[in-house]
Design an enzyme around this catalytic site. Structure first.
Site, PDB file in Angstrom:
ATOM      1  N   LYS A 131      57.476  -9.824 -20.052  1.00 56.25           N
ATOM      2  CA  LYS A 131      56.808 -11.128 -20.016  1.00 56.25           C
ATOM      3  C   LYS A 131      56.100 -11.267 -18.680  1.00 56.25           C
ATOM      4  O   LYS A 131      56.534 -10.722 -17.657  1.00 56.25           O
ATOM      5  CB  LYS A 131      57.809 -12.271 -20.205  1.00 56.25           C
ATOM      6  CG  LYS A 131      58.729 -12.507 -19.021  1.00 56.25           C
ATOM      7  CD  LYS A 131      59.616 -13.716 -19.233  1.00 56.25           C
ATOM      8  CE  LYS A 131      60.496 -13.937 -17.991  1.00 56.25           C
ATOM      9  NZ  LYS A 131      61.469 -15.025 -18.176  1.00 56.25           N
ATOM     10  N   THR A 147      46.243 -20.798  -5.177  1.00 55.01           N
ATOM     11  CA  THR A 147      47.338 -20.609  -6.132  1.00 55.01           C
ATOM     12  C   THR A 147      47.198 -19.273  -6.839  1.00 55.01           C
ATOM     13  O   THR A 147      46.100 -18.700  -6.908  1.00 55.01           O
ATOM     14  CB  THR A 147      47.345 -21.747  -7.168  1.00 55.01           C
ATOM     15  OG1 THR A 147      48.392 -21.526  -8.112  1.00 55.01           O
ATOM     16  CG2 THR A 147      46.019 -21.838  -7.901  1.00 55.01           C
ATOM     17  N   GLY A 148      48.286 -18.801  -7.348  1.00 51.83           N
ATOM     18  CA  GLY A 148      48.288 -17.584  -8.140  1.00 51.83           C
ATOM     19  C   GLY A 148      48.114 -17.841  -9.624  1.00 51.83           C
ATOM     20  O   GLY A 148      48.030 -16.902 -10.417  1.00 51.83           O
ATOM     21  N   ASP A 149      48.056 -19.117 -10.021  1.00 51.20           N
ATOM     22  CA  ASP A 149      47.912 -19.460 -11.433  1.00 51.20           C
ATOM     23  C   ASP A 149      46.516 -19.127 -11.944  1.00 51.20           C
ATOM     24  O   ASP A 149      45.579 -18.909 -11.173  1.00 51.20           O
ATOM     25  CB  ASP A 149      48.196 -20.948 -11.655  1.00 51.20           C
ATOM     26  CG  ASP A 149      49.692 -21.224 -11.722  1.00 51.20           C
ATOM     27  OD1 ASP A 149      50.461 -20.246 -11.725  1.00 51.20           O
ATOM     28  OD2 ASP A 149      50.084 -22.392 -11.756  1.00 51.20           O
ATOM     29  N   ARG A 205      51.556 -24.181 -17.768  1.00 55.34           N
ATOM     30  CA  ARG A 205      51.802 -22.833 -17.264  1.00 55.34           C
ATOM     31  C   ARG A 205      52.167 -21.942 -18.451  1.00 55.34           C
ATOM     32  O   ARG A 205      53.071 -22.271 -19.223  1.00 55.34           O
ATOM     33  CB  ARG A 205      52.950 -22.839 -16.249  1.00 55.34           C
ATOM     34  CG  ARG A 205      52.622 -23.588 -14.978  1.00 55.34           C
ATOM     35  CD  ARG A 205      53.882 -23.856 -14.178  1.00 55.34           C
ATOM     36  NE  ARG A 205      54.572 -22.641 -13.808  1.00 55.34           N
ATOM     37  CZ  ARG A 205      54.336 -21.940 -12.700  1.00 55.34           C
ATOM     38  NH1 ARG A 205      53.395 -22.352 -11.874  1.00 55.34           N
ATOM     39  NH2 ARG A 205      55.026 -20.867 -12.408  1.00 55.34           N
ATOM     40  N   ARG A 228      44.377 -17.142  -8.889  1.00 51.25           N
ATOM     41  CA  ARG A 228      44.744 -15.726  -8.984  1.00 51.25           C
ATOM     42  C   ARG A 228      44.808 -15.085  -7.600  1.00 51.25           C
ATOM     43  O   ARG A 228      44.332 -13.982  -7.380  1.00 51.25           O
ATOM     44  CB  ARG A 228      43.750 -14.959  -9.858  1.00 51.25           C
ATOM     45  CG  ARG A 228      43.650 -15.444 -11.286  1.00 51.25           C
ATOM     46  CD  ARG A 228      44.933 -15.208 -12.033  1.00 51.25           C
ATOM     47  NE  ARG A 228      44.782 -15.386 -13.479  1.00 51.25           N
ATOM     48  CZ  ARG A 228      45.795 -15.403 -14.326  1.00 51.25           C
ATOM     49  NH1 ARG A 228      47.031 -15.277 -13.872  1.00 51.25           N
ATOM     50  NH2 ARG A 228      45.595 -15.564 -15.611  1.00 51.25           N
ATOM     51  N   ASP A 253      49.320 -24.894  -1.522  1.00 59.54           N
ATOM     52  CA  ASP A 253      49.767 -24.211  -2.725  1.00 59.54           C
ATOM     53  C   ASP A 253      49.801 -25.228  -3.863  1.00 59.54           C
ATOM     54  O   ASP A 253      49.744 -26.440  -3.638  1.00 59.54           O
ATOM     55  CB  ASP A 253      51.150 -23.607  -2.471  1.00 59.54           C
ATOM     56  CG  ASP A 253      51.693 -22.876  -3.677  1.00 59.54           C
ATOM     57  OD1 ASP A 253      50.919 -22.192  -4.359  1.00 59.54           O
ATOM     58  OD2 ASP A 253      52.903 -23.006  -3.943  1.00 59.54           O
ATOM     59  N   LYS A 254      49.885 -24.745  -5.082  1.00 64.93           N
ATOM     60  CA  LYS A 254      49.939 -25.657  -6.224  1.00 64.93           C
ATOM     61  C   LYS A 254      51.370 -25.866  -6.721  1.00 64.93           C
ATOM     62  O   LYS A 254      51.914 -26.966  -6.645  1.00 64.93           O
ATOM     63  CB  LYS A 254      49.061 -25.150  -7.371  1.00 64.93           C
ATOM     64  CG  LYS A 254      48.997 -26.111  -8.567  1.00 64.93           C
ATOM     65  CD  LYS A 254      48.172 -25.543  -9.702  1.00 64.93           C
ATOM     66  CE  LYS A 254      48.957 -24.509 -10.485  1.00 64.93           C
ATOM     67  NZ  LYS A 254      50.062 -25.105 -11.273  1.00 64.93           N
TER      68      LYS A 254
END
Length: 1207
Positions: free
Chosen positions: A577, A688-690, A608, A800, A414-415
């Site tokens: 948000k 990662t989900g970023d 981020r 993502r 993970d990040k």
């Protein structure tokens, strides 16, 4: 056809749950509902007794024996033991029964003692007092007597005795603070909310008047989800239904903090509580070593059967001659002549199986289990892996996978919180394209002035200023942050000593704290949430109050959260948000392109970003929204899906305000760790989900991608321009063509020339297309092509990604044709599925809770500790257990092959070569302890060498030390040694004569001998040879090695002297009396033993010498370099004057000076000399620092403590 429903029904019927339903009804205080409502149906629930023990007094023996004999090795030896009892076998049943009895007894005692401790702990918990409300009074009873529906009162610092629905507390706002550290390990306290209609019930009498029913889901182990509703009945009004969620449930095992008392109703008791349901263990993972052991055992079982068949056939060939079959001294009886030939041959076959069964090492399983269990403590005790900041060290949740740490080929990480610190620092915010930069804002810090604030493109119109203030209000209101005073918790008291502030912000998300404190620096301060009103202070020091109407909680699928508030003026506003990919498609108006450009720029810099939007609701629109959300919240079935659909409808047609940028710094030594892991031949993937830009910047920072890395994108944007088929084939032509033209390392992802270094970036949407099955139901043909592309990339970034997609990626690599060993590492709940899917799961003890740590196989404080965990501990564990397994098979071949050869010289009469005591104690006592100790402390290469040269890890990749080639080598080496033992002793006893008293004596030696003397001589050479073989393989000698190795040999000699020197009254035979002493009383026996041991060990020694000279391994090369460097380190003595203070040379120092002086308080004169080779310095007593890496162009040696010290 779907049979799941039928299977579920059968299962429920089989366990007595034919009346099982998806929900349960709980009557608060056991009060019946009014007659006009639903009928009162009494449901049976278990009491509150906790049972963590496995056995009872009555079922311990049968249940424990059943569990132990489920193991194949134990069951095999049980069958052998029964065969020895049933038929006439050449060896006593004791030879198989005693080792089996020893193993079973030791295991039973261990498990029995552990279970007794569990019983003791259960009784202490079940008998502890709890307070229950009955008839308006507080009654004390034992915890085990609690029932579902009881109203429980819990005071401050007490643990909740069962799962409770929170009714009211001593706080007027109906909140309480709870520590869940014993459940999920999170040290910070959490805030829970009482049911809004019951929070006013402050006394026992008021609570006892409550008439309500609770409908909730059946017990399930998820700690973070709960679905239910409470229906409250009033005498004057109709029933009122309110939704219940996880924020209304107090779980057993959690502790009440900073709240005087609370009242709650029991909904789950005993073994149905969430804590008890989480006792269930995860599915057991099996290591590659264990699979190899099973394969080797099958081979040896085939060898055993072959030996028994050969001897059975040879026996009947031998007995085909009547003179041999029925000699004059052994005439058969009539019954023996009439015996069935088939039955007789089968009996002989079983007898030979018993005779040769020792080739299957039963003690190997016990030794392996002990090695894994004891070896796991070396990880927990490693001081280098202890984190001073968090005051936590590594945790071993399972010891079954220790050796798997040395076989990892793919690492999925993970990040956020894993590669980065998850310590957010507010950098800037962009409002309609206008950027506001703050240089000194981070969570946990406060400021006294506005000196750090810098406005870029400051607003110049009133409309801009209103938009700016609306943006700041959105940040102040759209969150789940709690405000706590300094005196509320011990943690805040420590904060108070460090910072002068009246309150602190507490949240499970570091991002939210950074944003709230950032906007506080910009002039808007969130004050508190009280009585469902959120209060904030604006720039004019005016307090604004907003009524909190709805919270649309954040989830990893939506990637956004929203709140609906009502201002003092009556305006109803929804603030939202979330990630840009989640917000932008829902925006109707706003300066979208300006904000998008700034978001992309921040993402490229590795920040981020979160986007902020809003929309104003009319009263009619809000009524519709309220009805929609309320119906979804009250649903007991598929509540999550209905809520997601409702959120999707509400969060539309937004007005974009701007975006925020928060920095998450890279963890200390994360880049060095990634680089070392890649040099060790491991492929590192970041999941990662970023967003892509942010994750790519982090990958560059941690050296997953380099400046010369050629990146390829497999993203939605490119798929829109070109079909997935064309993109994949273009990538394959580019990457695979270049890869085929360059030599590549076997395991590493880098080309040797390093000219073509490829990296791949893929997003979650494209991955879904790659993984999507075809119309006919088969898997997509893109998977293999995608895997081939990824295998030829030095690094892969998957952005993502949803949590389930992370697990799918791991499973895809795990199930590929190479079957590589995978490792997943993460710190959050969204990493749990990935951690459980991988062969080895590592949890980071981070700031996103302890879900990942609780579900992992190993826990480490920081990502940097992964380097030592794999390169040092994993390397050692694999080397040790591989040697243990091979050595066990080797010594058992040496042990039993002479027995096989002996049958050719005794007419296949099943005569044992060794005495019963030797057969029994060989694996238990004589040869077990040295290999166990070797497998615990052996170090074939130093720790510093393993750290410095990660490529040593490649030497053991692909289970190379347990391959068939080495297995056959060890087997043939054992067979060769056995031949030497047997025939060496045989020729030593050649040319024998018969004495006048009937004893056999070797000519010219005066040494009497018989079959037991012959067997004892062979056994003596055997024990000494296998023990000395282990001594020759030992590289790391300590006093413990000397004590165990030479002590085991001494124990064998002493035992043999006692066993053969005393007439034991409990034995019905005395065949070994004086045999050992008589054998050692002659010189030829001593000479023969020494000669046979030398001949047995010589081929292996010669082979090692030749291989070391002609084909040295990387480890041997490192050893030679270290040995040579120690000789070259001697330099002329240069006295140094004592210094007053301690000086430390940084590891980034690049000086080429020949000497540097370093001093410490405990030394008067020290010299620090640099050489021109890479090395590690490790002198914590002098420098109070462990494992510091010196410059790549320098070698150093430290010495201290003395008037004069020569280096």
């Amino acid at each position: 056809m779907d049979w799941s429903g039928l299977r579920a029904a059968i299962r429920r019927w089989c366990v007595g749950e034919e009346n099982w339903v998806d929900s349960r009804t709980v009557y608060v205080g056991h009060r019946e509902p009014p007659p006009s409502t639903d009928a009162y149906i009494l449901q049976k629930h278990p009491d509150n007794r906790i049972v963590s023990s496995k056995f009872t007094f009555w079922n311990f023996i049968p249940k424990n024996l059943f569990e132990q004999f489920r193991r194949i090795a134990n069951f095999y030896f049980l069958i052998i033991f029964l065969v020895q009892l049933i038929i006439d076998t050449p060896t006593s049943p004791i030879t198989s029964g005693l080792p089996l009895f020893f193993v079973i007894t030791v295991t039973a005692i261990k498990q029995g003692y552990e279970d007794w401790l569990r019983h003791k702990a259960d009784n202490a918990v079940n008998k502890c007092p709890v307070h229950v409300i009955q008839h308006g009074k507080v009654v004390q009873k034992q915890s085990r007597k609690l029932r579902v529906g009881d109203i429980v009162m819990t005071s401050e610092n007490e643990t909740f005795p069962c799962d409770l629905v929170f009714l009211s507390s001593s706080s007027e706002d109906g909140t309480c603070f709870v520590s869940t550290a014993s459940l999920d390990g999170e040290s910070s306290t959490k805030t829970y909310q009482a049911v809004s209609d019951t929070k006013a019930l402050q006394t026992e009498v008021e609570v006892d008047t409550l008439n309500a029913t609770i409908e909730c889901e059946q017990p399930q182990p998820d700690l973070y989800n709960f679905v239910g509703r409470i229906t409250i009945y009033h005498e004057t009004e109709g029933p009122i239904a309110r939704p219940l969620g996880s924020e209304n449930v107090l779980l057993r095992g959690a502790t009440l903090k900073n709240t005087q008392k609370i009242y709650g109703v029991a909904i789950y008791t005993g073994m149905e509580t969430k804590m008890a349901l989480n006792y269930q263990s995860k599915s057991q993972k099996r290591s590659a070593v264990e699979k190899s052991m099973n394969a080797f055992l099958i081979v040896y079982l085939c060898i055993l059967i072959s030996k028994a068949l050969i001897n059975t056939v040879m026996k009947y060939i031998w007995q085909s001659d009547p003179i041999r079959d029925e000699p004059w001294f052994n005439v058969k009886t009539r019954a023996e002549r009439q015996r069935n030939k088939f039955l007789s041959s089968f009996t002989d076959f079983l007898a030979f199986m018993v005779l040769f069964n020792y080739i299957i090492p039963v003690s190997m399983y016990v030794t392996v289990e002990m090695q894994k269990f004891l070896g796991s403590y070396f990880i927990s005790w490693d001081e280098d892996m202890y984190d001073e900041e968090s005051r936590e060290g590594p945790i071993v949740n399972t010891s079954d996978l220790n050796e798997e740490l040395g076989q990892v080929e793919y690492i999925f990480t993970d990040k956020t919180g894993t590669l980065t610190e998850n310590n957010m620092e507010f950098i800037e915010c962009c409002i309609d394209g206008q950027v506001h930069v703050s240089h000194s804002i981070s969570n946990g810090q406060t400021f006294c002035s506005n000196a750090a604030l810098d406005f870029i493109d400051a607003p110049c119109t009133m409309a801009d200023r209103e938009r700016e203030e609306l943006f700041f209000r959105a940040l102040c209101l759209c969150h789940t942050v709690q405000v706590k005073r300094e005196d509320q918790t011990d943690y805040q008291k420590k904060q108070h000593q460090q910072q002068e502030r009246s309150s602190v912000y507490i949240s499970s998300s570091p991002d939210e704290i950074a944003l709230v404190e950032g906007v506080k620096r910009l002039g808007f301060t969130f004050l508190q949430l009280k009585d469902n009103y959120m209060e904030l202070e604006n720039r004019e020091a005016e307090v604004e109050r907003f009524e909190l109407l709805q919270i649309l909680n954040f989830d990893s699928v939506r990637r956004r959260m929203s709140v609906i508030v009502r201002s003092d003026t009556g305006d109803i506003i929804l603030f939202c948000k979330g990630a840009d990919s989640s917000i932008f498609p829902r925006v109707r108006e706003g300066k979208l392109e300006l904000v998008r450009q700034r978001v992309q720029q921040n993402a490229v810099e590795g920040l981020r970003t979160l986007c902020v939007a809003y929309k104003v609701l009319s009263c009619e629109e809000y009524d519709e929204v309220h009805t929609l959300l309320q119906n979804a919240k009250l649903a007991l079935q598929e509540r999550d899906r209905k809520l997601a659909e409702a959120y999707d409808v509400v969060e539309r047609n937004l007005n974009l305000l701007g975006a925020t940028a928060v920095e998450d710094r890279l963890q200390d030594k994360a880049a060095d760790t990634v680089e070392a892991l890649q040099k060790a031949g491991m492929k590192v993937w970041v999941l990662t989900g970023d967003k892509m830009e942010t994750a790519a910047a982090t990958c560059y920072a941690c050296k997953l991608f380099r400046r010369n890395t050629q990146l390829f994108e497999l993203t939605t944007k490119r798929i829109e321009e070109q079909s997935l088929h064309d993109v994949l084939f273009d990538l394959s032509r580019t990457i695979l063509r270049q890869s085929d033209s360059l030599p590549r390392d076997t395991y590493s992802g880098f080309s040797q020339s390093d000219l073509h270094d490829y990296g791949l970036i893929i997003d979650g949407a494209t991955l879904s297309l790659v993984m999507k099955p075809t119309e006919n139901g088969t898997s997509s043909n893109y998977k293999d092509l995608f895997l081939e592309i990824c295998r030829n990339c030095s690094g892969v970034l998957c952005c993502r990604m949803a949590p389930l997609q992370k697990a799918q990626i791991v499973k895809l690599i795990k199930s590929s044709k190479e079957r590589p060993i995978t490792l997943a590492i993460g710190d959050g709940a969204n990493d749990v599925s990935m951690i459980l899917e991988a062969h080895v799961g590592i949890g980071i003890l981070g700031k996103e809770g302890r879900q990942a740590a609780r579900n992992s196989d190993y826990c480490i404080p920081k990502f940097k500790h992964l380097k030592k965990l794999l390169l040092v501990h994993g390397h050692y564990y694999y080397i040790r257990i591989a040697q243990l397994v091979q050595y066990f098979f080797y010594k058992n071949v040496c042990f039993i092959f002479p027995q096989f050869l002996y049958q050719f010289f005794c007419g296949f009469s099943q005569q044992p070569l060794y005495d019963t005591a030797y057969l029994t104690l060989y694996n238990i006592s004589f040869t077990s302890l040295p290999i166990l100790l070797y497998s615990l402390i052996e170090q074939h290469v130093s720790i510093d060498a393993l750290k410095r040269d990660p490529s040593l890890y490649r030497d053991i990749a692909k289970n190379s030390l347990l391959c068939w080639k080495l297995f056959l080598y060890w087997t043939f080496l054992g067979a060769f040694d056995a031949v030497v033992f047997f025939f060496g002793a045989y020729f030593l006893f050649d040319n024998s004569t018969m004495t006048s008293n009937g004893q056999l004596m070797r000519a010219n030696t005066n040494m009497m001998f018989g079959n037991w003397t012959f067997g004892t001589l062979v056994f003596t050479v055997l024990v000494f040879t296998v023990t000395l073989k282990l001594a020759l393989d030992t590289r790391h000698w300590t006093w413990i090695n000397h004590f165990v190795i030479w002590g085991s040999l001494l124990f064998y000699i002493i035992f043999s002297l006692l066993w053969g020197g005393i007439i034991w009254p409990f034995l019905n035979y005395q065949r070994m009396y004086y045999v050992f002493m008589q054998m050692l009383s002659t010189g030829p026996a001593w000479l023969g033993i020494i000669l046979l041991i030398t001949v047995s060990l010589l081929p292996d020694v010669v082979k090692k010498v030749i291989c070391k000279q002609l084909w040295p391994t990387a480890a041997e090369k490192i050893q030679d370099i270290l040995r040579q460097s120690k000789k070259d380190r001697v330099s002329e003595f240069t006295p140094l004057a004592p210094a007053q203070t301690s000086i430390y040379t940084s590891n980034i120092h690049r000086s080429h000076q020949p000497t540097k002086s370093v001093s410490a308080p405990n030394s008067m004169k020290v010299m620090h000399t640099y050489w021109t080779e890479d090395d590690y310095c490790n002198n914590p007593s002098l420098f109070d620092y462990s494992g510091n890496h010196c410059p790549s162009n320098a070698r150093c040696t430290f010495a201290g403590s003395g008037l004069e010290t020569a280096v």
